[in-house]
Design an enzyme around this catalytic site. Structure first.
Site, PDB file in Angstrom:
ATOM      1  CB  SER A 150      -0.936   0.006   1.207  1.00 51.73           C
ATOM      2  OG  SER A 150      -0.215  -0.198   2.377  1.00 51.73           O
TER       3      SER A 150
ATOM      4  CG  HIS B 212      -2.717   0.004  -2.916  1.00 52.80           C
ATOM      5  ND1 HIS B 212      -2.952   1.319  -2.626  1.00 52.80           N
ATOM      6  CD2 HIS B 212      -2.974  -0.679  -1.778  1.00 52.80           C
ATOM      7  CE1 HIS B 212      -3.339   1.440  -1.351  1.00 52.80           C
ATOM      8  NE2 HIS B 212      -3.341   0.228  -0.819  1.00 52.80           N
TER       9      HIS B 212
ATOM     10  CD  GLU C  40      -3.529   4.276  -4.985  1.00 57.47           C
ATOM     11  OE1 GLU C  40      -2.903   3.588  -4.164  1.00 57.47           O
ATOM     12  OE2 GLU C  40      -3.612   5.514  -4.901  1.00 57.47           O
TER      13      GLU C  40
END
Ligand code: T1G
Length: 675
Positions: A406, A427, A439
């Site tokens: 993350s 992510h 992401e």
């Protein structure tokens, strides 16, 4: 320019066809062509009926949203729909794909409707902050009743053709491969029947349904303007004749169209689609095949990530170190599917088909034939480097190696492999099988086809993907950090957790910074030394106030996880204020906004300037789909534009923040981040 509308005859039936890819949006040329074609059919005595249908993937999917805000070209859609209905010969709508918005309104303006069973009908305008502005709120309740009209107009979800048939929105179903022929035949069968016109029917009042609907959806509609306007229009249809009701609808439509909320929601509609595009990479780049996925880690993230692929019919091999953890992880996956089936959202057999695609194993080597391997283990660089070193040795050539980290550095992870071009970040946001944002973190050496493959795969697993550059926290979490830091400072200076959270919830966020900490875990990233107390968070963590999971964090929680302000937390905060001698002052709502939301915009400007996001609208997509930023405010960057960048700069300077150069530059030039 050739018209997107053509006609051909089948005996005494005129077939009117729209060919306006990609979704037959009802742009000016389509409207003009339809008007001319229907006029031709009405005036030609040899024509006894008309069929309106579309080529391509769908019946009209609505007004052309790109035309909004520009000078309207005649005929206006409401005029066109009324003209179709006024025809003195049967006009049949032949529906496939998704008849949405203005498309559904054209269909309801026709005298009859026939659809293939795979078709859907709906009014998604409310998701654009609007309402059906071409008679839809007036015809739908007249055909299908108030309850279904409310569901369709105020929630915006489409309904399948069968449900539409049962409700009286369509008249019959056609064969999947014989829509035009069946429609022509149906048209001939209607020749000697009375011409039904929806606008002339009566919509029966149903106050109980209205009240029940409002009550059931109060939370969902919180902060939005459009749902209430849709409800008002549907109710109006039960109170006044069509001609009056449609005037009311028009007035309500224009109010919404001119409002910020609709502009924000239309911004996000296009932003979500634009995020799929990767600047500098051709749309038709050859993608790698992803037929089999490997997931390392069967914890909350690994299990949720796996479900995304299983639900899309993609086999997953999931790896854990210990049998007990593996069993627990696969057990949670099954339990999640069964819970979804119990709610009727999937069939029981879909649970088994998904679980049948899952192969649990303790052996990393079992990932050797996977096309994509996603690591979802403990957030520690050394652990990740060790795994990627092993993957480099065992994964087949061309396999894509992804980390679910993350915030850690993807370039550093890729550096331990001989194939950095095959490495990137994916992510996911927890719970990974629910949250739509992904992401996709592009390493310095990530190959174009690897990036494009994962972006395309994201759409297949029904994620909203955004390309992020490598930096601490990528886009979302990087902007979250200044917000959380300032929120903690405000606690020290006199604010309370509930005061700060309330400002954010009133703004439209699903929860505030401290509610979020309690949900995620106050102990995330804690050094785990209860004797080392250097912050309010350390003090909470030391007392096992780890958040909802320990029924105590920044708030106290009852058995149903309902939060209440904690006297103990107030004491801890007070102790820290005294211990540090922090000057106290009365913290206002305005200050909380300026110190927790404006710094997010500032960080977004830095992210843009560093090229860690492709475009400001991508940042908005991250925050809408990853953190629940209220869509009617359009995301942080759109919201900053509506606030005014000069005001944002002034607020940041008031609190001694260092203003990002790009933000200042745009403010000085009177420019916006978003179009
Ligand atoms: N207008 C203009 N462009 C549209 C469009 C629309 N209505 N719908 C889609 N597009 C573009 C989209 O931007 C993308 O472009 C491409 O088509 C494929 O879309 C008076 C006022 C139909 C379910 O809200 O829900 O009618 O990125 O990627 O996943 O009462 O598009 O390729 O350049 O989404 O297969 C009401 C919105 C309008 C429907 C297909 N209608 N569209 O999904 O493809 S307001 C809507 C959708 C209205 C009237 C009111 C979906 C879809 P590009 P896509 P998809």
């Amino acid at each position: 320019m050739t018209s997107p509308i053509t006609t051909h005859r089948d005996g005494n039936v005129l077939v009117i066809v729209s060919n306006n890819p990609p979704v037959n949006a009802l742009g000016a040329a389509v409207r003009q062509g339809l008007e001319a074609a229907v006029k031709q059919g009405v005036e030609d005595d040899s024509i006894h009926a008309m069929v309106i249908r579309c080529d391509g993937r769908t019946f009209f999917a609505g007004a052309d949203i790109t035309e909004f805000g520009k000078p309207m070209q005649e005929p206006a859609l409401p005029t066109l729909v009324d003209m179709i209905e006024a025809a003195d010969k049967p006009v049949i709508a032949a529906i496939h794909g998704t008849a949405l918005g203005g498309g559904c309104e054209v269909a309801l303006g026709c005298h009859y409707r026939i659809a293939v069973s795979s078709a859907k009908l709906g009014f998604p305008e409310v998701k654009l902050g609007l309402l059906p502005g071409a008679g839809g709120t007036q015809r739908a309740p007249r055909l299908a009743g108030v309850a279904l009209a409310l569901e369709m107009c105020a929630k915006g979800d489409p309904i399948p053709a069968k449900k539409a048939l049962d409700a009286g929105l369509i008249d019959t179903l056609a064969g999947e491969d014989s829509l035009e022929a069946d429609a022509i035949k149906f048209a001939r069968d209607c020749l000697h029947k009375p011409l039904p016109r929806a606008s002339q029917k009566t919509a029966k009042p149903d106050p109980e349904a209205v009240e029940a609907f409002k009550k059931a959806n109060a939370r969902r509609f919180r902060g939005f303007d459009a749902p209430a306007a849709n409800i008002a229009c549907v109710v109006k249809a039960t109170e006044v004749p069509y001609e009056e009701g449609v005037q009311f609808e028009r007035a309500e439509f224009m109010k919404l169209m001119m409002g910020v909320q609709s502009a924000a929601q239309r911004h996000i509609f296009f932003a979500e689609r634009k995020a799929q595009k990767i600047d500098g990479i051709a749309d038709d780049i050859k993608l790698r095949d992803v037929k089999k996925v490997g997931v390392i880690g069967a914890g909350t993230m690994g299990g949720g990530i796996s479900m995304n692929f299983l639900s899309a019919g993609i086999p997953v091999t999931i790896v854990e170190m210990q049998q007990e953890a593996l069993d627990r992880g696969t057990g949670v996956i099954r339990k999640n599917y069964e819970a979804t089936a119990a709610k009727g959202r999937i069939k029981p057999e879909q649970v088994e088909s998904a679980m049948g695609l899952l192969t649990p194993t303790l052996k990393l080597d079992d990932l050797a034939d996977c096309d994509l391997i996603i690591e979802a283990v403990y957030e520690n660089m050394d652990v990740k480097k060790d795994i990627f070193t092993k993957l480099d040795a065992l994964a087949k050539p061309g396999a894509i190696l992804a980390s679910n980290t993350s915030y850690l550095d993807i370039n550093e992870i890729a550096s331990v492999t001989k194939r950095p071009e095959d490495v990137l970040g994916m992510h996911f946001f927890s719970p990974a099988n629910v949250m739509k944002l992904l992401e996709v973190v592009r390493g310095d050496k990530t190959a174009d086809d690897v990036l494009a493959t994962v972006m395309a795969l994201a759409k297949k697993i029904r994620k909203v993907a955004v390309v992020a550059g490598v930096c601490h926290g990528f886009i979302g979490n990087r902007m979250l950090m200044p917000r959380q830091v300032e929120a903690m400072k405000l606690l020290m200076e006199g604010a309370t957790p509930e005061q700060i959270d309330k400002v954010h919830v009133d703004f439209g966020m699903p929860m505030g910074p401290f509610q979020m900490s309690d949900l995620a875990g106050v102990d995330i990233g804690w050094h785990r030394d209860p004797t080392r107390i250097e912050s309010i968070r350390d003090a909470l963590a030391a007392e096992k106030r780890w958040g909802q999971k320990t029924k105590a964090g920044f708030y106290d929680y009852d058995d149903k996880r309902n939060p209440s302000p904690s006297p103990r937390v107030a004491e801890i905060i007070e102790d820290f204020r005294k211990k540090t001698g922090t000057p106290q002052h009365e913290v206002t709502t305005e200050e909380i906004v300026e110190r927790t939301l404006y710094p997010m915009v500032n960080e977004g400007a830095l992210i843009l300037a560093e090229g860690k996001a492709q475009r400001a609208s991508d940042i908005d997509v991250v925050w809408i789909y990853g953190y629940g930023w209220p869509v009617y405010r359009g995301g942080p960057m759109f919201w900053a534009d509506t606030e005014g960048l000069k005001k944002i700069v002034g607020g940041l300077e008031k609190h001694d923040f260092k203003v990002a150069p790009l933000l200042r530059e745009k403010a000085d030039k009177g420019e916006r981040f978003t179009s």
